[in-house]
Write a protein that holds these residues in place. Structure first.
Motif, short mmCIF file in Angstrom:
data_model
loop_
_atom_site.label_atom_id
_atom_site.label_comp_id
_atom_site.label_asym_id
_atom_site.label_seq_id
_atom_site.Cartn_x
_atom_site.Cartn_y
_atom_site.Cartn_z
N VAL A 34 -4.16 -7.12 -0.65
CA VAL A 34 -4.24 -6.75 -2.07
C VAL A 34 -3.86 -5.29 -2.25
O VAL A 34 -3.08 -4.95 -3.16
N ARG A 38 -0.72 -4.19 -4.49
CA ARG A 38 -0.91 -3.37 -5.69
C ARG A 38 -0.17 -2.05 -5.57
O ARG A 38 0.43 -1.57 -6.51
N ASN A 39 -0.19 -1.47 -4.38
CA ASN A 39 0.50 -0.20 -4.17
C ASN A 39 2.02 -0.37 -4.27
O ASN A 39 2.70 0.47 -4.85
N HIS A 41 3.61 -2.36 -6.05
CA HIS A 41 3.99 -2.56 -7.45
C HIS A 41 3.54 -1.40 -8.33
O HIS A 41 3.61 -1.48 -9.56
N GLU A 43 0.71 -0.38 -9.20
CA GLU A 43 -0.32 -0.70 -10.18
C GLU A 43 -1.43 0.35 -10.10
O GLU A 43 -1.71 0.89 -9.04
N TRP A 45 -4.80 2.28 -9.74
CA TRP A 45 -5.91 2.08 -8.82
C TRP A 45 -7.22 2.13 -9.58
O TRP A 45 -7.81 3.17 -9.78
N GLY A 49 -9.13 -3.66 -11.61
CA GLY A 49 -7.81 -4.22 -11.32
C GLY A 49 -7.72 -4.75 -9.91
O GLY A 49 -7.17 -5.83 -9.66
N PHE A 50 -8.28 -3.99 -8.98
CA PHE A 50 -8.30 -4.41 -7.58
C PHE A 50 -9.10 -5.70 -7.43
O PHE A 50 -8.66 -6.65 -6.78
N THR A 53 -7.32 -8.79 -8.78
CA THR A 53 -6.29 -9.28 -7.87
C THR A 53 -6.91 -9.93 -6.64
O THR A 53 -6.40 -10.94 -6.13
#
Length: 144
Positions: A34, A38-39, A41, A43, A45, A49-50, A53
């Motif tokens: 994850v 996320r990194n 893309h 997105e 932090w 959000g984390f 996902t």
């Protein structure tokens, strides 16, 4: 020839610790997946959000653990580490993607492919390393 497989009680490990460490390793593997995703893309932090996902894949891994336990594949036996890992990996991806669909998160084909490959490397990779270490500790045949 003596058997190189010992039960958890023979090796001084409790059943709880035998299951705790692999489960913790799987949680870490999913969280690493994850975080990398996320990194990559870019997105934001945020904890929410984390968590948004991560939860479908963590739930998928939990389902995989339940399935693995139901088919009685002891995770502490080196010969069984990879089969249990396969169950957990497939469940992580399939259940994770299904939960992403029902929670209105993206499941583009490219994401499904990347998620399958990345989680395979992470969830099966640590198991392969653990099996190799166990094989070398117990004097089993070395691979190459």
């Amino acid at each position: 020839m003596s058997s190189s497989t010992t039960s958890p009680s023979q090796s001084g490990l409790s059943a709880r610790s035998v299951l705790l460490w692999p489960a913790l390793a799987d949680v870490v593997a999913v969280l690493v997946f994850v975080a990398i995703g996320r990194n990559s893309h870019e997105e934001a932090w945020s904890l929410s959000g984390f968590a948004t996902t991560a939860w479908p894949f963590l739930a998928g891994a939990a389902v995989g653990w339940l399935i693995s336990a139901a088919v009685d594949r002891p995770l502490w036996l080196p010969a069984r580490i990879v089969p249990a890992g396969l169950i957990i990996w497939v469940s992580t991806v399939v259940v994770g993607m299904l939960l992403r669909v029902v929670s209105d998160q993206g499941t583009a084909l490219s994401f499904c492919i990347v998620a399958s490959i990345a989680t395979a490397v992470l969830l099966l990779g640590w198991r392969a390393i653990a099996a190799l270490i166990q094989r070398r500790r117990t004097g089993g045949p070395a691979d190459g």
